[in-house]
Motif scaffolding. Structure first.
Motif, PDB file in Angstrom:
ATOM      1  N   SER A  65     -17.989  24.888  59.703  1.00  0.00           N
ATOM      2  CA  SER A  65     -18.043  23.954  58.592  1.00  0.00           C
ATOM      3  C   SER A  65     -16.826  24.135  57.690  1.00  0.00           C
ATOM      4  CB  SER A  65     -19.319  24.168  57.764  1.00  0.00           C
ATOM      5  OG  SER A  65     -20.472  24.027  58.567  1.00  0.00           O
ATOM      6  N   PHE A  66     -16.539  23.094  56.904  1.00  0.00           N
ATOM      7  CA  PHE A  66     -15.462  23.140  55.924  1.00  0.00           C
ATOM      8  C   PHE A  66     -15.887  22.263  54.763  1.00  0.00           C
ATOM      9  CE2 PHE A  66     -11.442  22.253  53.911  1.00  0.00           C
ATOM     10  CZ  PHE A  66     -10.694  23.425  54.114  1.00  0.00           C
ATOM     11  N   ALA A  67     -15.600  22.714  53.523  1.00  0.00           N
ATOM     12  CA  ALA A  67     -16.044  21.991  52.329  1.00  0.00           C
ATOM     13  C   ALA A  67     -14.847  21.427  51.574  1.00  0.00           C
ATOM     14  CB  ALA A  67     -16.844  22.909  51.417  1.00  0.00           C
ATOM     15  N   LEU A 124     -22.904  21.764  40.854  1.00  0.00           N
ATOM     16  CA  LEU A 124     -22.201  22.818  41.581  1.00  0.00           C
ATOM     17  C   LEU A 124     -23.162  23.916  42.023  1.00  0.00           C
ATOM     18  CD1 LEU A 124     -18.754  23.243  39.769  1.00  0.00           C
ATOM     19  CD2 LEU A 124     -19.156  22.557  42.139  1.00  0.00           C
ATOM     20  N   ASP A 125     -24.114  24.255  41.192  1.00  0.00           N
ATOM     21  CA  ASP A 125     -25.106  25.249  41.588  1.00  0.00           C
ATOM     22  C   ASP A 125     -25.839  24.803  42.855  1.00  0.00           C
ATOM     23  OD1 ASP A 125     -26.723  27.766  40.759  1.00  0.00           O
ATOM     24  OD2 ASP A 125     -28.268  26.248  41.101  1.00  0.00           O
ATOM     25  N   ALA A 126     -26.180  23.520  42.929  1.00  0.00           N
ATOM     26  CA  ALA A 126     -26.852  22.992  44.120  1.00  0.00           C
ATOM     27  C   ALA A 126     -25.951  23.105  45.353  1.00  0.00           C
ATOM     28  CB  ALA A 126     -27.269  21.539  43.887  1.00  0.00           C
ATOM     29  N   VAL A 127     -24.644  22.844  45.162  1.00  0.00           N
ATOM     30  CA  VAL A 127     -23.705  22.964  46.284  1.00  0.00           C
ATOM     31  C   VAL A 127     -23.576  24.414  46.715  1.00  0.00           C
ATOM     32  CG1 VAL A 127     -21.271  22.764  46.907  1.00  0.00           C
ATOM     33  CG2 VAL A 127     -22.428  20.867  45.765  1.00  0.00           C
ATOM     34  N   TRP A 128     -23.482  25.343  45.760  1.00  0.00           N
ATOM     35  CA  TRP A 128     -23.351  26.765  46.132  1.00  0.00           C
ATOM     36  C   TRP A 128     -24.571  27.233  46.914  1.00  0.00           C
ATOM     37  CZ3 TRP A 128     -18.743  26.234  45.659  1.00  0.00           C
ATOM     38  CH2 TRP A 128     -18.016  26.070  44.485  1.00  0.00           C
ATOM     39  N   ARG A 129     -25.750  26.715  46.591  1.00  0.00           N
ATOM     40  CA  ARG A 129     -26.954  27.095  47.335  1.00  0.00           C
ATOM     41  C   ARG A 129     -26.878  26.622  48.794  1.00  0.00           C
ATOM     42  NH1 ARG A 129     -31.639  28.325  44.038  1.00  0.00           N
ATOM     43  NH2 ARG A 129     -31.079  28.280  41.818  1.00  0.00           N
ATOM     44  N   VAL A 130     -26.160  25.524  49.022  1.00  0.00           N
ATOM     45  CA  VAL A 130     -25.968  25.030  50.395  1.00  0.00           C
ATOM     46  C   VAL A 130     -24.913  25.855  51.115  1.00  0.00           C
ATOM     47  CG1 VAL A 130     -25.158  23.072  51.773  1.00  0.00           C
ATOM     48  CG2 VAL A 130     -26.693  22.682  49.830  1.00  0.00           C
ATOM     49  N   LEU A 131     -23.806  26.157  50.431  1.00  0.00           N
ATOM     50  CA  LEU A 131     -22.692  26.844  51.085  1.00  0.00           C
ATOM     51  C   LEU A 131     -22.935  28.338  51.271  1.00  0.00           C
ATOM     52  CD1 LEU A 131     -19.544  25.204  49.430  1.00  0.00           C
ATOM     53  CD2 LEU A 131     -20.847  24.467  51.433  1.00  0.00           C
ATOM     54  N   GLY A 132     -23.697  28.949  50.366  1.00  0.00           N
ATOM     55  CA  GLY A 132     -23.925  30.390  50.445  1.00  0.00           C
ATOM     56  C   GLY A 132     -24.428  30.859  51.795  1.00  0.00           C
ATOM     57  N   PRO A 133     -25.500  30.270  52.336  1.00  0.00           N
ATOM     58  CA  PRO A 133     -25.976  30.707  53.658  1.00  0.00           C
ATOM     59  C   PRO A 133     -24.946  30.499  54.766  1.00  0.00           C
ATOM     60  CG  PRO A 133     -27.675  29.471  52.500  1.00  0.00           C
ATOM     61  CD  PRO A 133     -26.427  29.325  51.684  1.00  0.00           C
ATOM     62  N   LEU A 134     -24.096  29.471  54.653  1.00  0.00           N
ATOM     63  CA  LEU A 134     -23.065  29.252  55.664  1.00  0.00           C
ATOM     64  C   LEU A 134     -22.032  30.378  55.636  1.00  0.00           C
ATOM     65  CD1 LEU A 134     -22.465  25.400  55.260  1.00  0.00           C
ATOM     66  CD2 LEU A 134     -23.969  26.579  56.882  1.00  0.00           C
ATOM     67  N   ILE A 135     -21.738  30.889  54.439  1.00  0.00           N
ATOM     68  CA  ILE A 135     -20.832  32.031  54.334  1.00  0.00           C
ATOM     69  C   ILE A 135     -21.491  33.280  54.920  1.00  0.00           C
ATOM     70  CG2 ILE A 135     -19.705  33.590  52.685  1.00  0.00           C
ATOM     71  CD1 ILE A 135     -19.137  31.116  50.956  1.00  0.00           C
ATOM     72  N   GLN A 136     -22.765  33.465  54.656  1.00  0.00           N
ATOM     73  CA  GLN A 136     -23.489  34.598  55.238  1.00  0.00           C
ATOM     74  C   GLN A 136     -23.477  34.533  56.764  1.00  0.00           C
ATOM     75  OE1 GLN A 136     -27.270  34.322  52.785  1.00  0.00           O
ATOM     76  NE2 GLN A 136     -26.952  36.543  52.737  1.00  0.00           N
ATOM     77  N   GLN A 137     -23.604  33.328  57.298  1.00  0.00           N
ATOM     78  CA  GLN A 137     -23.593  33.143  58.757  1.00  0.00           C
ATOM     79  C   GLN A 137     -22.183  33.159  59.339  1.00  0.00           C
ATOM     80  OE1 GLN A 137     -25.546  29.334  59.105  1.00  0.00           O
ATOM     81  NE2 GLN A 137     -27.316  30.058  57.924  1.00  0.00           N
ATOM     82  N   LYS A 138     -21.175  33.245  58.454  1.00  0.00           N
ATOM     83  CA  LYS A 138     -19.759  33.257  58.845  1.00  0.00           C
ATOM     84  C   LYS A 138     -19.347  31.969  59.571  1.00  0.00           C
ATOM     85  CE  LYS A 138     -19.750  38.289  59.112  1.00  0.00           C
ATOM     86  NZ  LYS A 138     -19.542  38.410  57.664  1.00  0.00           N
ATOM     87  N   SER A 139     -19.975  30.857  59.186  1.00  0.00           N
ATOM     88  CA  SER A 139     -19.630  29.574  59.803  1.00  0.00           C
ATOM     89  C   SER A 139     -18.807  28.673  58.892  1.00  0.00           C
ATOM     90  CB  SER A 139     -20.903  28.831  60.232  1.00  0.00           C
ATOM     91  OG  SER A 139     -21.712  28.516  59.118  1.00  0.00           O
ATOM     92  N   LEU A 140     -18.746  28.974  57.589  1.00  0.00           N
ATOM     93  CA  LEU A 140     -17.921  28.180  56.677  1.00  0.00           C
ATOM     94  C   LEU A 140     -16.495  28.705  56.742  1.00  0.00           C
ATOM     95  CD1 LEU A 140     -18.116  25.855  54.571  1.00  0.00           C
ATOM     96  CD2 LEU A 140     -18.184  27.633  52.805  1.00  0.00           C
ATOM     97  N   LYS A 141     -15.586  27.866  57.233  1.00  0.00           N
ATOM     98  CA  LYS A 141     -14.218  28.312  57.488  1.00  0.00           C
ATOM     99  C   LYS A 141     -13.344  28.325  56.255  1.00  0.00           C
ATOM    100  CE  LYS A 141     -13.003  28.768  61.304  1.00  0.00           C
ATOM    101  NZ  LYS A 141     -13.015  29.958  62.186  1.00  0.00           N
ATOM    102  N   GLY A 142     -13.725  27.568  55.225  1.00  0.00           N
ATOM    103  CA  GLY A 142     -12.929  27.516  54.010  1.00  0.00           C
ATOM    104  C   GLY A 142     -13.317  26.323  53.171  1.00  0.00           C
ATOM    105  N   MET A 143     -12.613  26.154  52.046  1.00  0.00           N
ATOM    106  CA  MET A 143     -12.869  25.020  51.173  1.00  0.00           C
ATOM    107  C   MET A 143     -11.585  24.623  50.463  1.00  0.00           C
ATOM    108  SD  MET A 143     -14.753  26.465  47.725  1.00  0.00           S
ATOM    109  CE  MET A 143     -16.152  27.190  48.559  1.00  0.00           C
ATOM    110  N   ILE A 144     -11.556  23.372  50.020  1.00  0.00           N
ATOM    111  CA  ILE A 144     -10.519  22.853  49.130  1.00  0.00           C
ATOM    112  C   ILE A 144     -11.205  22.470  47.834  1.00  0.00           C
ATOM    113  CG2 ILE A 144      -8.798  21.044  48.736  1.00  0.00           C
ATOM    114  CD1 ILE A 144      -8.568  20.791  51.802  1.00  0.00           C
TER     115      ILE A 144
END
Length: 327
Positions: free
Chosen positions: A200-202, A218-238
């Motif tokens: 994923s990428f944000a 933003l808090d709602a977005v962080w709740r979505v992205l946090g688990p992706l970071i834990q799973q090491k699937s979020l590659k980065g963000m702009i």
């Protein structure tokens, strides 16, 4: 030299050992910078087609990317009878995502429309209505969309997916989900992009901090992205940082400063597994506004302030117009 530096910076994110996305910066600034307004291209491995993330400076950004060698697969022979710039614009940009309808995010889409081919534009409903009613209306510009006033030339099909609904991005292999952001009274948005292999990428449009905006977006977005970071699937963000820390709150106009961004990322860390979760995580800093103050370098100042406050260990990246990076 710059592409080598970006590659070295990204190599520090050891949790991700191979690239999942190619990103080309067509425009990295905001406000009055004119020919360098916010726009990025993204594609996933094995797919030649890009999604444009906002469209401030499109054709000028492509030209700069061609000059820097950021489109190595587009040779003059392959592009013929088009130019390399024309081939990327018409054939490789498959669809657009518009985070919000401010002029510095849509100028390239509007101005380039007479030379483009049929494509889908994705945005929230509020942005779609603005594109129809205030840009493609035969007053500001001919109606190159598929609905609205007057003759509909139909180059762009403007699609407004529901918030939180997953949808296919054009005819690419990527899918997206849109989440709302707060931007000083304007509804902006973030696009979460998914590849077929699960990365994923944000991409964030303009946004203020929750405290200043009196919002929880933003808090709602962080709740979505946090688990992706834990799973090491979020590659980065702009994400944007428009002003330095000296900008008064009453003149933020729904934007972030280094201090505010670091505060928001601290909240993201909490949802990502706690202390150390964001170490080496790639964050591209975008939408830095130019200044008319003599002797002031906004980019250098924001870099310094982010570096000094970066107890999170985030890997901040500063792409310039035309640069290519792999995530």
């Amino acid at each position: 030299m710059r592409k080598t530096l970006i590659a070295v910076l990204l190599a520090g994110y050891s949790a991700f050992t191979w690239a999942g996305f190619d990103v080309v910066a067509l425009g990295t600034q905001g406000g009055a910078s004119g020919d360098n307004l916010t726009s990025y291209l993204i594609r996933t491995d094995g797919d030649a087609r890009y999604i444009a993330l906002d469209a401030g400076s499109v054709l000028t950004g492509i030209a700069k990317g061609v000059e820097k060698g950021s489109f190595p697969d587009v040779t003059a022979e392959k592009a013929a009878p088009l130019t390399q710039q024309g081939y990327v614009f018409r054939e490789q940009i498959n669809a657009y995502f518009i985070s919000h309808p401010h002029l510095d995010h849509v100028a390239g889409l509007v101005l380039g429309s007479p030379d483009d081919k049929k494509k889908t534009v994705y945005s929230l409903a509020d942005s779609a209505n603005t594109l129809h009613n205030h840009y493609f209306n035969w007053k500001s510009w001919p109606n190159f969309s598929d609905s609205g006033n007057g003759e509909r030339l139909g180059t762009y099909r403007i699609n407004a997916p529901r918030v939180g609904q997953i949808f296919t991005l054009g005819t690419t292999s990527m899918r997206g989900v849109i989440y709302p952001l707060s931007h000083d009274g304007t509804v902006s948005s973030m696009l979460l992009i998914h590849s077929p292999r699960g990365e994923s990428f944000a991409y964030f449009g303009d946004t203020g901090a929750d405290a200043q905006e009196k919002s929880k977006n933003l808090d709602a977005v962080w709740r979505v992205l946090g688990p992706l970071i834990q799973q090491k699937s979020l590659k980065g963000m702009i994400i944007e940082t428009s002003y330095d820390n000296q900008q008064p709150d009453k003149k933020l106009f729904g934007h972030l400063t280094p201090k505010l961004l670091l505060s928001e990322l601290t909240n993201l860390e909490k949802y990502s597994g706690g202390e150390g979760a964001l170490k080496d995580f790639p964050v591209v800093v975008s939408h830095i506004k130019s200044t008319m103050v003599a002797g002031k370098d906004p980019l250098a100042l924001i870099q310094q302030q982010l570096s000094e406050g970066n107890s999170l260990g985030v890997n901040f990246i500063y792409m310039q117009q035309g640069d290519k990076a792999e995530f």
